[in-house]
Design a protein around this motif. Structure first.
Motif: not given
Ligand SMILES: Nc1ncnc2c1ncn2[C@@H]1O[C@H](COP(=O)(O)OP(=O)(O)OP(=O)(O)O)[C@@H](O)[C@H]1O
Ligand SMILES: [Mg+2]
Lengths: 378, 225
Positions: A377, B19, B42, B44
Motif C-alpha cells: 500500500r 473493519y 476498497g 479488498g
Molecule cells: N492496514 C489497514 N488498516 C485499516 N484498514 C485497512 C488497512 N488496509 C486496508 N484497509 C481497508 O480495507 C479495505 C480493503 O482495502 P484494499 O486495499 O484491499 O482494497 P482494494 O480493493 O485493493 O482497493 P483499491 O482498488 O483502491 O486498491 C479498504 O476499505 C481499506 O480502507
C-alpha cells in the motif's frame, strides 16, 4: 556452509552498498561519532596517564623532608644538624639535599637546580631536563650561562639531557656537581637545603615528626602524606575538569544514540518493507543493519581512539591546554609517557560501540518484525 | 495450486474502528493459469493478494498451498515459502532507490546464498529479455516508469517462482506500456507460470491472456468466470 558464507557476503555487499548510497548522512554520522569517541578517549587516556605519573612522583618522595625555619623563613641546614637527628629512633636513612630554584629571565621559567648524590657529574657540566632543552633550544655539548643571585656568571656545558619518560618530575631539572652548586648558591661546606629521611615503619612517621620537633625546635618536618595531599588536590582538580568534559561527552553520545534509536527515516522503513516482501527474513534484515551499525561504530571507535592517542601523547593534549592553563605555568610543557590500558580500552569500547549498535537495532527490529504487507500500500 | 477456505480478514480487530476487509472468501487459484481480481476500490483486492502471497495472515480461515495448510506456519517458514514460490510485482514497483537496476534484480536472491556470479548472469539475461540489457547499471530512480516496472518484473522472476502476484500492474503505465506489459504477461503465462493479478483496467482484465476473472465487492466474491 558455502551458502552460509555466500549469504553473509551478500549481506555485507548490500550493507556497503547501502552505506554508500547514503554517503552524506553516513559520513556526517561517522564524523560526530568519531569526534565523541575522540573526546572520551582523550579524557580517559589523559587522566589515566596523569594518575600513573602521580604515582611515580610519589614513589620517589621521601617519607619525611626536614626543613629548618629561622624567623619564619626557610634557612639552610647547618653542619652537625643531621647528626642530631640520628639519635631519634625509627629513622632509617637521612641525607642532606642540595637544591634551589632558579628563575630564567630569558624564557621566563623556573628551573630546579639540584646536586644529586647518586649521579656522577663532572665539575662544570650539567644534565638538564627536556623542558630546558626545548625552551632554550639546547642539546648535549652546548654551553649555557646562568647568572647567580650575587650577579656572577657561571657557565656550564650540557653533558646530557634527561629522558622524556617522566617529565612531570624532571622537565625543569638542572643537575650539577655539588661543588658547582655550592659555588652558585653560595652554600658553605656542610650546609644543605633540607634533609630527606626514610622511616621504616609507616605507622611511626607521625611519632618521628613529633620527636623531631621536640628535639630540634627550629625544624619543620614535611610528611609525604602532606605532599601527597597537595598532589592529590592538583590532580583532583584536573580530573574534575576532565570528568565534567567526560560527562558532557557521554551526554552528547546519549542524545546521539537516542536520536538514532528514535529515528528511522521513511525511506529506511520502506526499504525494510521491500526487503521483507521480496523474501528477506527478519533476521537477514537485522543482520544487515547490524553489520551497518557495527561497521560505523568500529570505524568511529578506532579512528577516534587513534586520534585521541596521538592527541594526548604526541601533541601533549594540546586541545585541553586552555582548560589546564593553571598547570601549564608550573610545567611549560607537559608530555605524558604513552600508556594504554586494556581494561580502559574495553570500557570505552563497551560504552560506545555497544550502546550505539543496540540503539540502531531497536528501531530496526521493530520495523523488521512488522508485517510485510504494508509495502503493498504505497 | 492455492486454495482459500472461508477467509476473513479484519483490520483493527476489537477496536471501535474494526473493519472486515474480507468476509468469507472461498477461492481456488488454478495452476498455470492467469487469474484476475477485479472490483471497486476498497473491495479488498489488495488485501486478498497479500493473503494469497503470504505477506499477511488471515484473521480466520485456511490457506493451502499445493494441498498443504500453511496458515499456521511461523514467520520464518512463510518467508521461505514466499521467496521460493512467489514473485511480487507491486503497483509502486518498490525498487530500492540508489541501487542499479541489476542490483535491484538480484536483491531478492541474496538470502538464498547463491553465488553472486550466477545471480548476475541470471539477472542479465532477465533484463535482456525485457529489453533492458543496456540499462543494467543505471540507478533505478533514473529509469522511466515502464523501465522501472520491467526491472520489478525481473526482480520477481530471479528466484524462478511458480506463482507471480501483481497488484495493479498497469496503474502507473500509459496505454502503450500497458500493452507491452500484456505481452510480457503472455510470455510468462506461456512459460507455465501461475499468475494472479488485480486490475481496474478493462484492457488487462478482458484481455485474452486472462483465464479467470474473480469479481469482489465489499470483501466478498460476487462473480467468477
Ligand atoms: N492496514 C489497514 N488498516 C485499516 N484498514 C485497512 C488497512 N488496509 C486496508 N484497509 C481497508 O480495507 C479495505 C480493503 O482495502 P484494499 O486495499 O484491499 O482494497 P482494494 O480493493 O485493493 O482497493 P483499491 O482498488 O483502491 O486498491 C479498504 O476499505 C481499506 O480502507
Ligand atoms: Mg488495492
Amino acid at each position: 556452509m558455502n551458502t552460509w558464507i555466500e549469504k553473509q557476503r551478500h549481506l555485507i555487499d548490500f550493507t556497503l552498498a547501502s552505506l554508500a548510497r547514503r554517503k552524506g548522512k553516513n559520513l556526517g554520522l561517522l564524523f560526530i561519532y568519531t569526534l565523541l569517541v575522540f573526546v572520551l578517549a582523550s579524557v580517559a587516556l589523559y587522566t589515566h596517564a596523569l594518575r600513573t605519573e602521580a604515582q611515580k612522583v610519589l614513589a620517589g618522595t621521601p617519607e619525611i623532608v626536614l626543613q629548618r625555619l629561622v624567623a619564619g623563613r626557610h634557612d639552610l641546614i647547618p653542619p652537625g644538624y643531621i647528626e642530631q637527628i640520628g639519635r631519634i629512633r625509627g629513622v632509617q636513612k637521612k641525607e642532606g639535599r642540595l637544591w634551589g630554584y632558579y628563575y630564567d629571565s630569558v624564557v621566563k621559567a623556573n628551573y630546579t637546580f639540584m646536586a644529586p648524590r647518586d649521579l656522577k657529574i663532572e665539575r662544570g657540566e650539567i644534565i638538564v631536563g627536556p623542558a630546558l632543552e626545548r625552551s632554550r633550544g639546547l642539546a648535549a655539548g652546548n654551553g649555557i650561562s646562568f647568572r647567580s643571585y650575587s650577579g656572577e656568571l657561571h657557565t656550564f656545558i650540557i653533558a646530557d639531557v634527561l629522558p622524556q619518560n617522566s617529565e612531570l618530575v624532571s622537565a625543569d631539572l638542572v643537575l650539577m656537581h655539588e661543588a658547582d652548586f655550592r659555588a652558585f648558591f653560595k652554600y658553605p661546606e656542610g650546609h644543605f637545603t633540607d634533609v630527606a629521611m626514610s622511616v621504616a615503619n609507616p605507622q611511626e612517621i607521625k611519632n618521628v615528626a613529633i620527636k623531631l620537633m621536640d628535639s630540634l625546635p627550629d625544624s619543620r618536618p614535611i610528611l609525604r602524606d602532606e605532599v601527597l595531599r597537595t598532589y592529590a588536590s592538583i590532580f583532583d582538580w584536573r580530573e574534575g575538569i576532565m570528568l565534567a568534559l567526560l560527562s558532557a561527552a557521554i551526554l552528547a553520545f546519549g542524545i546521539f544514540a537516542w536520536e538514532k534509536a528514535a529515528g528511522l527515516s521513511a525511506e529506511e522503513k520502506r526499504e525494510i518493507g521491500i526487503l521483507k516482501a521480496i523474501g528477506w527474513e527478519t533476521g537477514d534484515v537485522i543482520k544487515m543493519k547490524f553489520w551497518e551499525g557495527l561497521l560505523i561504530s568500529l570505524t568511529a571507535f578506532f579512528a577516534g581512539y587513534v586520534a585521541a592517542y596521538l592527541h594526548v601523547f604526541h601533541f601533549d593534549a594540546i586541545l585541553f591546554e586552555s582548560v589546564l592553563k593553571g598547570w601549564a605555568v608550573l610545567y611549560p610543557r607537559f608530555t605524558l609517557p604513552p600508556h594504554i590500558d586494556g581494561l580502559q580500552v574495553a570500557t570505552l569500547f563497551f560504552f560506545t560501540v555497544f550502546p550505539y549498535t543496540a540503539a540502531v537495532l531497536v528501531p530496526i527490529w521493530r520495523a523488521a518484525t512488522t508485517d510485510p504487507d504494508t509495502v503493498m500500500r504505497g | 495450486m492455492l486454495e482459500l477456505t472461508n477467509i476473513r480478514k479484519a483490520f483493527n480487530q476489537g477496536r471501535h474502528n474494526e473493519y472486515w476487509a474480507l468476509d468469507g472468501i472461498e477461492l481456488a487459484i488454478p495452476e498455470k493459469q492467469v487469474t484476475a481480481l477485479r472490483g471497486p476500490s476498497g473491495s479488498g483486492k489488495t488485501t486478498l493478494l497479500t493473503i494469497l502471497g503470504c505477506l499477511a495472515r488471515p484473521t480466520e480461515g485456511r490457506v493451502r498451498l499445493k494441498g498443504e495448510d500453511i496458515s499456521g506456519l511461523p514467520e520464518r517458514f512463510l518467508t521461505e515459502i514466499r521467496r521460493q514460490t512467489f514473485g511480487f510485482i507491486f503497483q509502486q514497483f518498490n525498487l530500492v532507490r540508489g541501487m542499479s537496476a541489476i542490483d535491484n534484480v538480484i536483491l531478492s536472491a541474496y538470502p538464498t546464498g547463491r553465488p553472486r556470479k550466477d545471480l548476475l548472469l541470471k539477472a542479465e539475461s532477465l533484463l535482456a529479455g525485457v529489453d533492458l540489457g543496456h540499462r543494467r547499471d543505471a540507478k533505478v530512480e533514473w529509469l522511466s516508469g515502464g523501465e522501472q516496472q520491467r526491472v520489478a518484473i525481473c526482480r520477481a522472476l530471479i528466484n524462478d517462482p511458480e506463482l507471480l502476484i501483481a497488484d495493479e500492474p498497469t496503474a502507473n503505465l500509459d496505454t502503450r506500456l500497458s500493452k507491452e506489459f500484456l505481452a510480457i504477461l503472455e510470455r510468462l503465462a506461456d512459460s507455465g507460470r501461475t499468475i494472479v493479478l488485480t486490475s481496474h483496467d478493462p484492457m488487462v482484465v478482458e484481455s485474452d491472456v486472462v483465464d479467470f476473472i474473480v469479481s469482489l465487492r465489499d470483501g466478498k466474491i460476487v462473480d467468477e468466470k
